[in-house]
Write a protein that holds these residues in place. Sequence first.
Motif, PDB file in Angstrom:
ATOM      1  N   VAL A  95       0.842  -1.197   0.000  1.00 11.59           N
ATOM      2  CA  VAL A  95       0.000   0.000   0.000  1.00 11.59           C
ATOM      3  C   VAL A  95       0.878   1.247   0.000  1.00 11.59           C
ATOM      4  O   VAL A  95       1.771   1.408   0.839  1.00 11.59           O
ATOM      5  CB  VAL A  95      -0.939   0.032   1.223  1.00 11.59           C
ATOM      6  N   VAL A  96       0.607   2.121  -0.945  1.00 19.40           N
ATOM      7  CA  VAL A  96       1.235   3.435  -1.023  1.00 19.40           C
ATOM      8  C   VAL A  96       0.129   4.477  -0.848  1.00 19.40           C
ATOM      9  O   VAL A  96      -0.922   4.380  -1.492  1.00 19.40           O
ATOM     10  CB  VAL A  96       1.939   3.650  -2.378  1.00 19.40           C
ATOM     11  N   VAL A  97       0.349   5.434   0.036  1.00 18.73           N
ATOM     12  CA  VAL A  97      -0.616   6.513   0.245  1.00 18.73           C
ATOM     13  C   VAL A  97       0.051   7.821  -0.132  1.00 18.73           C
ATOM     14  O   VAL A  97       1.069   8.215   0.451  1.00 18.73           O
ATOM     15  CB  VAL A  97      -1.097   6.568   1.704  1.00 18.73           C
ATOM     16  N   ALA A  98      -0.496   8.490  -1.122  1.00 16.74           N
ATOM     17  CA  ALA A  98       0.005   9.789  -1.564  1.00 16.74           C
ATOM     18  C   ALA A  98      -0.932  10.868  -1.033  1.00 16.74           C
ATOM     19  O   ALA A  98      -2.111  10.915  -1.412  1.00 16.74           O
ATOM     20  CB  ALA A  98       0.085   9.843  -3.086  1.00 16.74           C
ATOM     21  N   CYS A  99      -0.412  11.714  -0.146  1.00 17.06           N
ATOM     22  CA  CYS A  99      -1.220  12.784   0.447  1.00 17.06           C
ATOM     23  C   CYS A  99      -0.266  13.809   1.057  1.00 17.06           C
ATOM     24  O   CYS A  99       0.906  13.511   1.298  1.00 17.06           O
ATOM     25  CB  CYS A  99      -2.181  12.234   1.504  1.00 17.06           C
ATOM     26  N   PRO A 100      -0.757  15.013   1.332  1.00 14.16           N
ATOM     27  CA  PRO A 100       0.085  16.001   2.006  1.00 14.16           C
ATOM     28  C   PRO A 100       0.428  15.572   3.431  1.00 14.16           C
ATOM     29  O   PRO A 100      -0.210  14.690   4.013  1.00 14.16           O
ATOM     30  CB  PRO A 100      -0.797  17.271   2.001  1.00 14.16           C
ATOM     31  N   ASP A 101       1.454  16.192   3.991  1.00 14.39           N
ATOM     32  CA  ASP A 101       1.778  15.970   5.392  1.00 14.39           C
ATOM     33  C   ASP A 101       0.630  16.452   6.275  1.00 14.39           C
ATOM     34  O   ASP A 101      -0.126  17.351   5.900  1.00 14.39           O
ATOM     35  CB  ASP A 101       3.058  16.722   5.773  1.00 14.39           C
ATOM     36  N   GLY A 102       0.532  15.858   7.460  1.00 11.75           N
ATOM     37  CA  GLY A 102      -0.520  16.249   8.391  1.00 11.75           C
ATOM     38  C   GLY A 102      -1.005  15.070   9.192  1.00 11.75           C
ATOM     39  O   GLY A 102      -0.390  13.992   9.183  1.00 11.75           O
ATOM     40  N   PRO A 103      -2.103  15.239   9.918  1.00 10.33           N
ATOM     41  CA  PRO A 103      -2.613  14.159  10.772  1.00 10.33           C
ATOM     42  C   PRO A 103      -2.887  12.859  10.038  1.00 10.33           C
ATOM     43  O   PRO A 103      -2.691  11.780  10.596  1.00 10.33           O
ATOM     44  CB  PRO A 103      -3.913  14.756  11.341  1.00 10.33           C
ATOM     45  N   LEU A 104      -3.339  12.939   8.778  1.00  5.58           N
ATOM     46  CA  LEU A 104      -3.603  11.711   8.032  1.00  5.58           C
ATOM     47  C   LEU A 104      -2.321  10.918   7.829  1.00  5.58           C
ATOM     48  O   LEU A 104      -2.264   9.715   8.118  1.00  5.58           O
ATOM     49  CB  LEU A 104      -4.240  12.045   6.679  1.00  5.58           C
TER      50      LEU A 104
END
Length: 370
Positions: A35-44
Motif C-alpha cells: 500500500v502506497v498513500v500519496a497525500c500532504p503531510d498532516g494528521p492523516l
Amino acid sequence: MSGSLLFIGHTGERSGAEKVMAALVDVALAQGRRVVVACPDGPLAESLPDECVHVRLPRLGMWGQTGLGRVAGLAGLPLRWLVGALRLRRVLAAERPAVVCNSLFALPSLRLAAAGTSHRERARWLVHDTLSSRKQRLVARLGRAAVAGAVAVSRATATPVRECGYAVVVAPNGVPIPAAPSLPAPRVDSALRVGILASVTEWKGHRVLLDAVAEVPGLRLDVAGTPFPGDEPFLDELRRRAERPGLRGRVSFLGQVDPASVFAVWDVLVSASTSPEAGPLGVLEAMAHGVPVIGTDHGGTAEYLSDGAGLLVPPGDVEALAEALRRLTADPCLRNDFAVTARRRVEERHNIEVTLPAMANALWATGVTL
C-alpha cells in the motif's frame, strides 16, 4: 494476495473522507497488498500504519474562507496539481498499482500523471463529494480521462457524477455499531443538550445552528470539531456570536472529541450543512448510538434520515431548524421513536463489517463492472 494499491488524497487533514480511506488501507494491508498513500503531510499521514509507504503531495485543494488565503489557495492550484502529478507519475511507473483516488481535487493531478499510460483502466474514484457547484463539476470533468469509473458513497452522490460522464456504482458508508445505544447521563440542570459534530468550516452550517438555538430558550449547544487550516477566523467568529445576547452561557466549544463520549450526553445531534454532504459519518455514528438527528434535506443526510429515521429541514433555514429543535426537544417519545428507527437503519444498511468489504471489492477487486 498480491498487488500494489495507491491511495491518493488531496489533504493531510483527517476528516470523514480520510477516515474512510484509512479504513480501506487497513483492509488492503490485511489482504497482504503493498500500500502506497500519496497525500500532504498532516494528521492523516501521521496516522498511517508503519507498513504503508507515504508519498508526500502538496495540498491539492482550496483552503481559507476569504481574503488573501483564498486568493493564494486558488492562484497556486494549477502548480500544485502539476507538482502532485510529477510525484504520482513516479509511483505509477515504479509500482504499476491499482489506484483509489479518494478526492475530487486530486483528480487533476491523477489525470496529468496518467496521461499517455494505461493506468486509467486500473483507477477508481471514491466519491465523497455531492457535486453541487460549477467548480466541482468542472474538476470532475477534468478528471474523467484518468479513471475507469467511480464508487459513490450514496445514491444522491452518484447522480451528478453520472451526469459528468462517469460509470458509477454505490457502496455506502458504514460505522461500527455499539452493543447498546448510549443513554444520556444524569445532569444537574434540566437543559437539554444539542450537539454538532463536524469540522468547523462555513458550509457545515454552524451559523444557522447558532441562530436557531438562540430562538429556543432552555437548550445548551455543544460544538464539537476543529477548523481546517485557514478556517480559524471562522471559529473566532462563532465564538463571538456565542457571546451575544440570547446565546451567552449556552454554547460550549469542545474541540476534538471522542464521538462516543458526547453521544452519551447529547439529547439531539444536528447536521446543519448548507451544501449537500455525500455520506456524513457523524450522522451515522449518532444514529448507531441512539441519538436522534435533525439534518438538512439534501445529499446523503436525506437518505439516512428518510422514512422516520430523523427530522429533515431545508438547508440554511433558521426558522425551520428552530421549529425542529422545539419539536424534538419537547417530545421525549418522538426522540425515542427516531432513535429506534435510526438504529435499525444503521444495523440493516450501514454496518461497517458489511459495508467496508463491499466498498473495497467495488474499488479494487477484479471482475467488478462499472
